[in-house]
Design a protein around this motif. Structure first.
Motif, PDB file in Angstrom:
ATOM      1  N   TYR A  37     -29.322  -1.782   7.621  1.00 27.10           N
ATOM      2  CA  TYR A  37     -28.733  -2.750   7.902  1.00 27.10           C
ATOM      3  C   TYR A  37     -27.957  -3.412   7.982  1.00 27.10           C
ATOM      4  O   TYR A  37     -27.159  -3.843   6.823  1.00 27.10           O
ATOM      5  N   ASP A  38     -27.114  -4.432   8.786  1.00 28.02           N
ATOM      6  CA  ASP A  38     -25.995  -5.172   8.332  1.00 28.02           C
ATOM      7  C   ASP A  38     -26.450  -6.312   9.722  1.00 28.02           C
ATOM      8  O   ASP A  38     -26.600  -5.205  11.007  1.00 28.02           O
ATOM      9  N   THR A  39     -25.567  -7.236   9.954  1.00 29.09           N
ATOM     10  CA  THR A  39     -25.577  -8.504  10.900  1.00 29.09           C
ATOM     11  C   THR A  39     -24.134  -8.377  11.384  1.00 29.09           C
ATOM     12  O   THR A  39     -23.272  -9.145  11.255  1.00 29.09           O
ATOM     13  N   HIS A  40     -24.392  -7.296  12.844  1.00 28.01           N
ATOM     14  CA  HIS A  40     -22.336  -7.852  13.584  1.00 28.01           C
ATOM     15  C   HIS A  40     -22.226  -8.963  13.095  1.00 28.01           C
ATOM     16  O   HIS A  40     -21.063  -8.635  13.368  1.00 28.01           O
ATOM     17  N   SER A  41     -22.847  -9.861  14.056  1.00 20.88           N
ATOM     18  CA  SER A  41     -22.176 -10.442  14.374  1.00 20.88           C
ATOM     19  C   SER A  41     -22.234 -11.348  13.282  1.00 20.88           C
ATOM     20  O   SER A  41     -20.682 -12.958  13.007  1.00 20.88           O
TER      21      SER A  41
ATOM     22  N   CYS B 259     -37.048 -13.755  11.277  1.00 19.50           N
ATOM     23  CA  CYS B 259     -34.803 -13.993  11.312  1.00 19.50           C
ATOM     24  C   CYS B 259     -35.399 -14.623  12.294  1.00 19.50           C
ATOM     25  O   CYS B 259     -35.895 -15.031  13.227  1.00 19.50           O
ATOM     26  N   ARG B 260     -33.878 -15.533  12.326  1.00 17.62           N
ATOM     27  CA  ARG B 260     -33.192 -16.410  12.556  1.00 17.62           C
ATOM     28  C   ARG B 260     -31.760 -16.093  13.508  1.00 17.62           C
ATOM     29  O   ARG B 260     -30.825 -15.179  12.694  1.00 17.62           O
ATOM     30  N   PRO B 261     -31.988 -16.566  14.638  1.00 20.28           N
ATOM     31  CA  PRO B 261     -30.740 -16.023  15.004  1.00 20.28           C
ATOM     32  C   PRO B 261     -29.064 -17.366  14.601  1.00 20.28           C
ATOM     33  O   PRO B 261     -28.885 -17.870  13.960  1.00 20.28           O
ATOM     34  N   ARG B 262     -28.433 -15.918  14.647  1.00 17.18           N
ATOM     35  CA  ARG B 262     -27.091 -16.848  14.278  1.00 17.18           C
ATOM     36  C   ARG B 262     -26.275 -16.970  12.711  1.00 17.18           C
ATOM     37  O   ARG B 262     -26.400 -18.416  12.604  1.00 17.18           O
ATOM     38  N   THR B 263     -27.362 -16.853  12.016  1.00 16.66           N
ATOM     39  CA  THR B 263     -27.545 -16.799  10.615  1.00 16.66           C
ATOM     40  C   THR B 263     -25.649 -16.281   9.747  1.00 16.66           C
ATOM     41  O   THR B 263     -25.353 -15.214  10.181  1.00 16.66           O
ATOM     42  N   ALA B 264     -25.208 -16.903   8.495  1.00 17.59           N
ATOM     43  CA  ALA B 264     -24.258 -16.650   8.190  1.00 17.59           C
ATOM     44  C   ALA B 264     -24.532 -15.637   7.429  1.00 17.59           C
ATOM     45  O   ALA B 264     -25.049 -15.217   6.793  1.00 17.59           O
TER      46      ALA B 264
END
Length: 115
Positions: free
Chosen positions: A85-89, A13-18
């Protein structure tokens, strides 16, 4: 872009992905046939023989989530764990969600204990 389940398992996993567009999310979801995209979240229900096995999976997935720094929503009952799973940011699904879903599948397959 990752094109196989093995690609997902090997990735980190990578931070700040779109957020992925719907087409890219559908392509990745096709690599994980036991998962669905439900209300914008990647979702799967895992069944277990008993509470002990359910909690062992939950704890193992918590460890993987910590190492990837990407955490799911989990609903735990006696013999079931629903993982979302989902990416809130990013306000949607990202590669990270699919990477972690593949790793959750691998954990479940390692257990190889029918419900």
């Amino acid at each position: 872009m990752m094109t196989t389940r093995a690609d997902l398992l090997a990735a980190r996993c990578r931070p700040r992905t779109a957020a992925l567009d719907a087409g890219a999310a559908a392509q990745l979801q096709a690599l994980l046939p036991d998962w669905t995209i439900d209300h914008g979240r990647l979702t799967r229900s895992f069944a277990f023989k008993n509470y002990h096995r359910t909690m062992a999976f939950v704890n193992a997935l918590a460890y993987v989530s910590h190492t990837e720094d990407h955490h799911p929503e989990m609903t735990v009952t006696y013999n079931t764990c629903v993982v979302r799973y989902d990416t809130h940011s990013a306000h949607g699904l990202t590669d990270n969600d699919f990477i972690c879903a593949a790793k959750a599948d691998a954990l479940y397959q390692q257990a190889a204990v029918p419900a």
